[in-house]
Design a protein around this motif. Structure first.
Motif, PDB file in Angstrom:
ATOM      1  N   ASN A 222       0.944  -1.197  -0.009  1.00 34.68           N
ATOM      2  CA  ASN A 222       0.107   0.141  -0.093  1.00 34.68           C
ATOM      3  C   ASN A 222       0.860   1.274  -0.003  1.00 34.68           C
ATOM      4  OD1 ASN A 222      -2.383  -1.418  -0.083  1.00 34.68           O
ATOM      5  ND2 ASN A 222      -2.892  -1.453   2.095  1.00 34.68           N
ATOM      6  N   ARG A 223       2.029   1.272   0.769  1.00 35.82           N
ATOM      7  CA  ARG A 223       2.777   2.418   0.618  1.00 35.82           C
ATOM      8  C   ARG A 223       3.276   2.571  -0.663  1.00 35.82           C
ATOM      9  NH1 ARG A 223       4.751  -0.460   5.276  1.00 35.82           N
ATOM     10  NH2 ARG A 223       3.867   0.437   7.304  1.00 35.82           N
ATOM     11  N   ARG A 224       4.021   1.549  -1.225  1.00 37.10           N
ATOM     12  CA  ARG A 224       4.443   1.704  -2.568  1.00 37.10           C
ATOM     13  C   ARG A 224       3.531   2.100  -3.562  1.00 37.10           C
ATOM     14  NH1 ARG A 224       7.373  -3.774  -3.867  1.00 37.10           N
ATOM     15  NH2 ARG A 224       7.550  -2.427  -5.825  1.00 37.10           N
ATOM     16  N   GLN A 225       2.328   1.498  -3.532  1.00 38.83           N
ATOM     17  CA  GLN A 225       1.113   2.043  -4.485  1.00 38.83           C
ATOM     18  C   GLN A 225       0.953   3.667  -4.211  1.00 38.83           C
ATOM     19  OE1 GLN A 225      -2.498   0.213  -3.810  1.00 38.83           O
ATOM     20  NE2 GLN A 225      -3.471   1.043  -5.850  1.00 38.83           N
ATOM     21  N   ARG A 226       0.720   4.039  -2.916  1.00 36.34           N
ATOM     22  CA  ARG A 226       0.926   5.623  -2.567  1.00 36.34           C
ATOM     23  C   ARG A 226       1.928   6.251  -3.107  1.00 36.34           C
ATOM     24  NH1 ARG A 226       0.199   5.791   3.230  1.00 36.34           N
ATOM     25  NH2 ARG A 226       0.521   8.150   3.028  1.00 36.34           N
ATOM     26  N   LEU A 227       3.168   5.527  -2.962  1.00 38.33           N
ATOM     27  CA  LEU A 227       4.289   6.528  -3.528  1.00 38.33           C
ATOM     28  C   LEU A 227       4.272   6.760  -5.071  1.00 38.33           C
ATOM     29  CD1 LEU A 227       7.147   4.989  -1.332  1.00 38.33           C
ATOM     30  CD2 LEU A 227       6.508   7.429  -1.623  1.00 38.33           C
ATOM     31  N   ALA A 228       3.803   5.565  -5.725  1.00 36.31           N
ATOM     32  CA  ALA A 228       3.615   5.397  -7.259  1.00 36.31           C
ATOM     33  C   ALA A 228       2.757   6.500  -7.588  1.00 36.31           C
ATOM     34  CB  ALA A 228       3.330   3.935  -7.502  1.00 36.31           C
ATOM     35  N   LEU A 229       1.491   6.677  -6.916  1.00 34.41           N
ATOM     36  CA  LEU A 229       0.608   7.732  -7.314  1.00 34.41           C
ATOM     37  C   LEU A 229       1.025   9.084  -7.314  1.00 34.41           C
ATOM     38  CD1 LEU A 229      -2.300   8.195  -8.132  1.00 34.41           C
ATOM     39  CD2 LEU A 229      -3.071   8.201  -5.566  1.00 34.41           C
ATOM     40  N   ILE A 230       1.732   9.327  -5.958  1.00 32.51           N
ATOM     41  CA  ILE A 230       2.219  10.750  -5.674  1.00 32.51           C
ATOM     42  C   ILE A 230       3.267  10.908  -6.984  1.00 32.51           C
ATOM     43  CG2 ILE A 230       3.807  12.015  -4.236  1.00 32.51           C
ATOM     44  CD1 ILE A 230       2.163  10.466  -1.720  1.00 32.51           C
ATOM     45  N   GLY A 231       4.144   9.984  -7.267  1.00 31.90           N
ATOM     46  CA  GLY A 231       5.295  10.308  -8.193  1.00 31.90           C
ATOM     47  C   GLY A 231       4.460  10.436  -9.559  1.00 31.90           C
ATOM     48  N   THR A 232       3.541   9.657  -9.908  1.00 32.45           N
ATOM     49  CA  THR A 232       2.973   9.872 -11.130  1.00 32.45           C
ATOM     50  C   THR A 232       2.261  11.243 -11.137  1.00 32.45           C
ATOM     51  OG1 THR A 232       2.241   7.639 -11.484  1.00 32.45           O
ATOM     52  CG2 THR A 232       0.897   9.164 -12.763  1.00 32.45           C
ATOM     53  N   GLN A 233       1.678  11.842 -10.043  1.00 29.24           N
ATOM     54  CA  GLN A 233       0.885  12.914 -10.376  1.00 29.24           C
ATOM     55  C   GLN A 233       1.987  14.275 -10.116  1.00 29.24           C
ATOM     56  OE1 GLN A 233      -1.105  12.631  -6.427  1.00 29.24           O
ATOM     57  NE2 GLN A 233      -2.975  12.058  -7.363  1.00 29.24           N
ATOM     58  N   ALA A 234       3.339  13.910  -9.354  1.00 25.84           N
ATOM     59  CA  ALA A 234       4.353  14.841  -9.271  1.00 25.84           C
ATOM     60  C   ALA A 234       4.955  15.091 -10.648  1.00 25.84           C
ATOM     61  CB  ALA A 234       5.509  14.494  -8.324  1.00 25.84           C
ATOM     62  N   TYR A 235       5.043  13.758 -11.561  1.00 28.53           N
ATOM     63  CA  TYR A 235       5.487  13.920 -12.910  1.00 28.53           C
ATOM     64  C   TYR A 235       4.493  14.693 -13.983  1.00 28.53           C
ATOM     65  CZ  TYR A 235       7.099  12.478 -17.451  1.00 28.53           C
ATOM     66  OH  TYR A 235       7.480  12.585 -18.973  1.00 28.53           O
ATOM     67  N   ALA A 236       3.469  14.339 -13.749  1.00 30.96           N
ATOM     68  CA  ALA A 236       2.435  15.313 -14.479  1.00 30.96           C
ATOM     69  C   ALA A 236       2.276  16.642 -14.417  1.00 30.96           C
ATOM     70  CB  ALA A 236       0.893  14.386 -14.238  1.00 30.96           C
ATOM     71  N   ILE A 237       2.465  17.096 -13.074  1.00 34.51           N
ATOM     72  CA  ILE A 237       2.441  18.385 -12.901  1.00 34.51           C
ATOM     73  C   ILE A 237       3.602  19.183 -13.174  1.00 34.51           C
ATOM     74  CG2 ILE A 237       2.136  20.062 -10.827  1.00 34.51           C
ATOM     75  CD1 ILE A 237      -0.008  18.212  -9.776  1.00 34.51           C
ATOM     76  N   GLY A 238       4.849  18.307 -12.916  1.00 34.77           N
ATOM     77  CA  GLY A 238       6.108  18.709 -13.049  1.00 34.77           C
ATOM     78  C   GLY A 238       6.108  19.209 -14.746  1.00 34.77           C
ATOM     79  N   SER A 239       5.622  18.290 -15.417  1.00 37.26           N
ATOM     80  CA  SER A 239       5.735  18.193 -17.129  1.00 37.26           C
ATOM     81  C   SER A 239       4.941  19.402 -17.374  1.00 37.26           C
ATOM     82  CB  SER A 239       5.300  17.063 -17.593  1.00 37.26           C
ATOM     83  OG  SER A 239       5.927  15.945 -17.357  1.00 37.26           O
TER      84      SER A 239
END
Length: 197
Positions: free
Chosen positions: A115-132
């Motif tokens: 669950n922690r890894r899934q949350r991190l993956a979601l946060i990372g995906t969001q960070a990349y999308a916003i950063g892009s």
């Protein structure tokens, strides 16, 4: 067992009652050092023991041990006092309960970490999308190298997946027999030297 929280180095706030991963590892090692018979088996050894146990189900083993209680000669012939065998039997049952509890504990830890890894993956995906999106603004050009690094890593990951993808195995079963093609009657060629009229 008391509910007192030991203030082990690496623990989070002792008042919260939760342990850090390092504290859990330390406590598990302490418990392991206090158990007399911890016997890690290789994969092959485990398979061999399980194979042998399949031929001797628990009910058969218990009934066989009961034979020892009927006549002392059986126990003497085996060289195992019945009370020691009964203690071993009792220990086996109780340690099976420990193993079940430990497996449940491990599954809970693994589930929480997934669950922690899934949350991190979601946060990372969001960070990349916003950063892009933000990196398109010249005023936020500081994000460009980070976004480019993520793009590069994604490309490397995709290439690894493609090279690791298993090739389609050749069929192991023989191909079904094909029916012979229907015979067609082609016009026969006249090979005679007699002129046709």
């Amino acid at each position: 067992m008391s509910n007192t929280v030991i203030n082990t180095p690496g623990t989070s706030n002792p008042d919260s009652g939760s342990l850090s991963p390092e504290a859990v590892i330390a406590q598990l090692r302490t418990i392991e050092s206090q158990i007399d018979e911890v016997a890690p088996l290789s994969k092959e050894q485990r398979a061999l023991v399980k194979q042998r146990l399949r031929t001797q189900p628990k009910a058969i083993v218990e009934a066989s041990i009961n034979v020892m209680g009927v006549l002392d000669n059986v126990s003497q012939a085996i060289g195992q006092p019945l009370d020691e065998v009964r203690q071993l039997q009792d220990d086996s049952i109780r340690w099976e309960a420990v193993a079940d509890q430990a497996r449940g504990f491990l599954k809970g830890i693994e589930g929480a970490n997934l669950n922690r890894r899934q949350r991190l993956a979601l946060i990372g995906t969001q960070a990349y999308a916003i950063g892009s999106q933000l990196a398109k603004d010249p005023a936020k050009a500081v994000l460009v190298p980070h976004v480019e690094e993520v793009k590069r890593l994604k490309g490397v990951s995709r290439r690894k997946k493609r090279t690791q993808a298993p090739q389609t195995p050749a069929p192991t079963s023989p191909a079904p027999p094909t029916a012979p093609a229907p015979a067609t009657t082609a016009p026969a060629h006249d090979t005679s030297t007699v002129p046709k009229t």
